[in-house]
Scaffold this active site. Sequence first.
Site, PDB file in Angstrom:
ATOM      1  CB  ALA A 173      -0.900   0.002   1.220  1.00 36.19           C
ATOM      2  CG  HIS A 202      -8.476  -1.495  -0.674  1.00 36.54           C
ATOM      3  ND1 HIS A 202      -7.336  -2.225  -0.465  1.00 36.54           N
ATOM      4  CD2 HIS A 202      -8.829  -1.693  -1.961  1.00 36.54           C
ATOM      5  CE1 HIS A 202      -7.010  -2.841  -1.586  1.00 36.54           C
ATOM      6  NE2 HIS A 202      -7.897  -2.539  -2.514  1.00 36.54           N
TER       7      HIS A 202
END
Length: 62
Positions: free
Chosen positions: A29, A45
């Site tokens: 990420a 998410h």
Amino acid sequence: MTLTVLTGGVRSGKSAAAAAAGAAVVFLATAEPGDDDMAGRIERHRAERPAGWTTGPRWDLP
């Protein structure tokens, strides 16, 4: 062992493609929660990721 790297823009379907592949996933990420909207998107998410996915280290990119 095969390594597949998925790249693309925001909301381009990278996570869906990884989930459909059915292989082991390491998720890297890079998004920053710059405002409440983005913080919410990041949290959603995280919650939607399959349990078997590993989250890799957080990288500070230039």
